[in-house]
Design a protein around this motif. Structure first.
Motif, PDB file in Angstrom:
ATOM      1  N   GLU A  86       0.825  -1.209   0.000  1.00  0.00           N
ATOM      2  CA  GLU A  86       0.000   0.000   0.000  1.00  0.00           C
ATOM      3  C   GLU A  86       0.858   1.258   0.000  1.00  0.00           C
ATOM      4  O   GLU A  86       0.556   2.232  -0.703  1.00  0.00           O
ATOM      5  N   LYS A  87       1.955   1.250   0.765  1.00  0.00           N
ATOM      6  CA  LYS A  87       2.836   2.414   0.809  1.00  0.00           C
ATOM      7  C   LYS A  87       3.543   2.616  -0.540  1.00  0.00           C
ATOM      8  O   LYS A  87       3.630   3.751  -1.036  1.00  0.00           O
ATOM      9  N   LEU A  88       4.034   1.531  -1.121  1.00  0.00           N
ATOM     10  CA  LEU A  88       4.712   1.652  -2.410  1.00  0.00           C
ATOM     11  C   LEU A  88       3.745   2.116  -3.484  1.00  0.00           C
ATOM     12  O   LEU A  88       4.117   2.904  -4.367  1.00  0.00           O
ATOM     13  N   THR A  89       2.508   1.639  -3.428  1.00  0.00           N
ATOM     14  CA  THR A  89       1.515   2.055  -4.418  1.00  0.00           C
ATOM     15  C   THR A  89       1.273   3.560  -4.328  1.00  0.00           C
ATOM     16  O   THR A  89       1.219   4.257  -5.349  1.00  0.00           O
ATOM     17  N   ARG A  90       1.150   4.068  -3.110  1.00  0.00           N
ATOM     18  CA  ARG A  90       0.942   5.512  -2.947  1.00  0.00           C
ATOM     19  C   ARG A  90       2.174   6.290  -3.408  1.00  0.00           C
ATOM     20  O   ARG A  90       2.052   7.335  -4.056  1.00  0.00           O
TER      21      ARG A  90
END
Length: 513
Positions: A475-479
């Motif tokens: 989720e962090k990498l996607t953001r």
């Protein structure tokens, strides 16, 4: 999702029906074969790109859509197939190849008229699998899903990713080709593109001397994907080749801008639309090195090293020129176009570097400046992305040695610090020649230089977390990848930790899926 809107896009040139038999075989005089996905009993959704789904016209995800995302229980309107193509691999003619683990679902047209092809990757064997199983493992699937989206948000032409799911199976792979195979979790990605047509599709038709079909394929491609080509006579094939050359050059320049190394630029991995396609043993650049290849299969020759990507693109275009010669029939035109490729590419490359450095226009002295910069980057082992981030922050009071210390992968001795100081002085002298303000120059740099790149070590950590049932890193990498020109997570804007230097699947990779 509204999968009832999917239709069959591909021109029907020599179709073959292998829907009940996925045995790997040669399929002469066949451009595609109907084939059913393998089907999986216990799939589990990992990620779904809802923004992309809405954009292409499929709509929001519902629980019942999971079956479609892994190729299960398909509706009657979806006729799945795999395509055959040929290619040169590592400089050698490989003959017939094809979609070994990619199966096309069809095409969807959005309300705005945009056409998008949808394709499973890892959904089972096809007649073109060359004795492989057609499956994909989690690590390669995560890498494809995240990196294709990262490239899109960086502004690089690319295929994209709609979904990522576990298949519920385990797949045997030998990650480093060293005789140590192991079971890994299986996964399926759905990827999308305006078209998945490759240089290799044209190479196959030409090699088989199916010249009428070669012409049909070229006409289909021009009509659907090259609206800028208006000629109706044989000139349209010359225009077609020139446009492919231009799109390819522009694509590779964008790779150089963000520090992307494809790793396996075989002709069957080259899109005729100028898209980045087939994310395998790729890497974003950490320390700057023109000779860096992330692909262990590419050693020791380093054919597909970072600095050779323009040269290899030209070589691949020579092979496409040979394939299109039966339609163009003008050797001098093809030779002139290919010889002009280098001139166009390097001018576009240097214009790109001007933006990264904040120069308002290219000057004749800049070639020497760029050469000196490349030498400095390699000798001091400076991080490509972080170097430009630091360059944007320089002020009159900056201690240059301290400022760049944390973006070098070595300890800078006095001699190297002096070389760095000398270069920065030359940069400041060059910036002073701008006719635009420093504020305008910085704005140009910020648009050209990402703050976040999807480094291999971050992908490695993300894959490990997903394997253990966690999604926080995903989720962090996607953001972060959706906002690459902002520093959302400062912990991601650092050089590769030393502990990952020799980690398989992190610093270098093989072609293994």
């Amino acid at each position: 999702m509204n999968i009832e809107r999917i239709r069959q896009p591909f021109i029907e040139i020599f179709p073959g029906d292998f829907s009940n038999n996925s045995m790997q075989r040669n399929t002469p005089k066949v451009l595609f074969a109907t084939i059913q996905p393998a089907g999986f009993d216990n799939p589990e959704l990992i990620a779904f790109n809802e923004v992309l789904s809405e954009e292409i016209g499929l709509g929001k995800y519902e629980n019942k859509d999971l079956d479609f995302l892994v190729g299960n229980n398909l509706p009657e309107n979806v006729q799945t197939y795999a395509t055959a193509y040929a290619g040169h691999q590592f400089g050698n003619w490989a003959g017939q190849l094809g979609d070994g683990r990619a199966i096309l679902a069809g095409e969807i047209i959005s309300e705005t008229g945009k056409k998008t092809e949808i394709q499973w990757k890892g959904a089972g064997a096809t007649p073109y699998s060359r004795h492989a199983d057609g499956r994909a493992v989690l690590r390669s699937s995560v890498r494809e899903y995240l990196m294709s989206e990262a490239m899109y948000h960086l502004g690089v032409p690319t295929t994209r990713a709609l979904s990522l799911a576990f298949t519920g199976e385990e797949v045997m792979r030998d990650i480093m080709y060293n005789g140590n195979p192991a079971l890994e979790k299986g996964a399926v990605v759905i990827r999308t593109a305006e078209s998945f047509l490759r240089f290799g599709h044209f190479e196959l038709m030409s090699a088989q001397r199916e010249y009428n079909s070669l012409q049909e394929l070229a006409d289909f491609t021009i009509e659907n994907y090259y609206p800028e080509i208006t000629a109706t006579d044989s000139k349209k094939y010359r225009d077609f080749f020139e446009n492919i050359c231009t799109r390819t050059a522009n694509l590779i320049v964008e790779w150089f801008r963000v520090g992307f190394v494809h790793g396996v630029m075989n002709t069957d991995n080259m899109s005729v639309l100028g898209l980045t396609i087939d994310y395998g043993p790729y890497s974003m650049m950490d320390e700057y090195d023109l000779n860096f290849t992330p692909n262990t299969t590419d050693l020791p020759g380093r054919r597909y090293a970072f600095g050779k990507q323009g040269q290899i693109a030209q070589w691949n275009l020579w092979q496409l020129a040979n394939a299109l010669h039966p339609l163009i029939k003008d050797e001098k035109f093809l030779e002139d176009t290919l010889n002009n490729f280098g001139t166009y590419f390097w001018e576009a490359h240097d214009q790109m570097l001007c933006k990264k450095f904040g120069f308002d226009q290219l000057q004749k002295e800049d070639e020497e400046f760029f050469t000196n910069w490349q030498g400095l980057m390699q000798e001091l082992q400076l991080d490509y992305t972080l170097f430009f981030n630091q360059l944007e922050k320089i002020t009159q009071n900056t201690n240059i040695s301290e400022h760049f210390k944390e973006v070098s992968y070595i300890i800078l001795n006095e001699e190297k610090r002096e070389k760095l100081n000398s270069f920065i002085k030359s940069y400041e002298a060059r910036i002073a020649l701008n006719s635009i303000s420093r504020e305008a120059s910085l704005e140009m740099m910020k648009k050209a230089n990402p703050k976040f790149i999807l480094r291999n070590y971050l992908l490695y950590e993300c894959i490990e977390e997903i394997s253990n049932g966690k999604k926080e890193m995903l989720e962090k990498l996607t953001r972060a990848l959706e906002n690459p020109y902002q520093e959302i997570y400062p912990e991601f804007s650092t050089k590769r930790p030393a502990g990952y230097d020799d980690t398989a699947g992190c610093s270098t990779l093989s072609c293994s899926s």
